[in-house]
Scaffold this motif. Sequence first.
Motif, PDB file in Angstrom:
ATOM      1  N   HIS A   1       0.842  -1.207   0.000  1.00  0.00           N
ATOM      2  CA  HIS A   1       0.000   0.000   0.000  1.00  0.00           C
ATOM      3  C   HIS A   1       0.875   1.255   0.000  1.00  0.00           C
ATOM      4  O   HIS A   1       0.579   2.232  -0.729  1.00  0.00           O
ATOM      5  CB  HIS A   1      -0.912  -0.005   1.224  1.00  0.00           C
ATOM      6  N   LEU A   2       1.953   1.250   0.784  1.00  0.00           N
ATOM      7  CA  LEU A   2       2.835   2.415   0.833  1.00  0.00           C
ATOM      8  C   LEU A   2       3.499   2.664  -0.515  1.00  0.00           C
ATOM      9  O   LEU A   2       3.648   3.819  -0.946  1.00  0.00           O
ATOM     10  CB  LEU A   2       3.907   2.200   1.909  1.00  0.00           C
TER      11      LEU A   2
ATOM     12  N   ARG B   1       2.305   1.874  -3.452  1.00  0.00           N
ATOM     13  CA  ARG B   1       1.292   2.426  -4.371  1.00  0.00           C
ATOM     14  C   ARG B   1       1.057   3.909  -4.101  1.00  0.00           C
ATOM     15  O   ARG B   1       0.867   4.704  -5.038  1.00  0.00           O
ATOM     16  CB  ARG B   1      -0.023   1.654  -4.237  1.00  0.00           C
ATOM     17  N   LYS B   2       1.054   4.296  -2.837  1.00  0.00           N
ATOM     18  CA  LYS B   2       0.864   5.713  -2.495  1.00  0.00           C
ATOM     19  C   LYS B   2       1.984   6.576  -3.056  1.00  0.00           C
ATOM     20  O   LYS B   2       1.799   7.759  -3.340  1.00  0.00           O
ATOM     21  CB  LYS B   2       0.811   5.886  -0.975  1.00  0.00           C
TER      22      LYS B   2
ATOM     23  N   GLU C   1       6.841   2.291   7.448  1.00  0.00           N
ATOM     24  CA  GLU C   1       6.356   3.541   6.865  1.00  0.00           C
ATOM     25  C   GLU C   1       7.465   4.583   6.764  1.00  0.00           C
ATOM     26  O   GLU C   1       7.460   5.421   5.859  1.00  0.00           O
ATOM     27  CB  GLU C   1       5.201   4.083   7.713  1.00  0.00           C
TER      28      GLU C   1
END
Length: 220
Positions: A153-154, A156-157, A206
């Motif tokens: 997800h990170l 893709r962000k 993150e």
Amino acid sequence: MFIVEETIPGTEAAQIPKQRGASLLDSAVRYAEERHWDVFPGTWLEVVDGTHRCSCGDAACPAPGAHPAGPDWADRATGSATVARRMWQERPSASVLLPTGRTFDAVSVPETAGFLALARMRRMELPLGPVTLTPDRRMEFFVLPGAAAKVPHLVRKLGWTPSSLDLRVLGEGAYVAAPPTRFGSRGAVQWACRPTPANRWLPDAEELTPPLAYACGRDR
């Protein structure tokens, strides 16, 4: 101060590289005792017709002397220094392997991207955990557990598709080889950032994903 020997002297081709039993045993015990990491013994190196072979018996083994010795490895992993000592006393040449997804996950990137990201992280004064450098030219950044679920997800962000970057996350069900484990005749796993009291508290994925993804994008 946590100190583990980083490199192992080379030997002649007819000999098994010096995975000194005391060094492997002491390292495994220290990982369990000082870092509270689970450890388990993996395969080891044998000499067959003057060639280094993995104890698994596969002549084409991709990680000779540096992978689990059986399917029950996850159950055998222990955080007890006493049990770890006994395991390596029984098999002093066994590689030192650490299961991921428990006290840490690991983000694995190519060596060139890893060094680029490491320099960027230091300039940014980001918190760093231990980082290994493997003989197959990858760097593994230790982060808090849960990274395997977060990193796609990170990425893709940040504008990348996970499949476009050579960035892998080792979480539950996976493992890393720890120094001073050797990969056949290719050399030993080393610390790019060794475990110290200063990095006992691991960073979250993150914090490290942006510089790692950027570096992997540059390295394509």
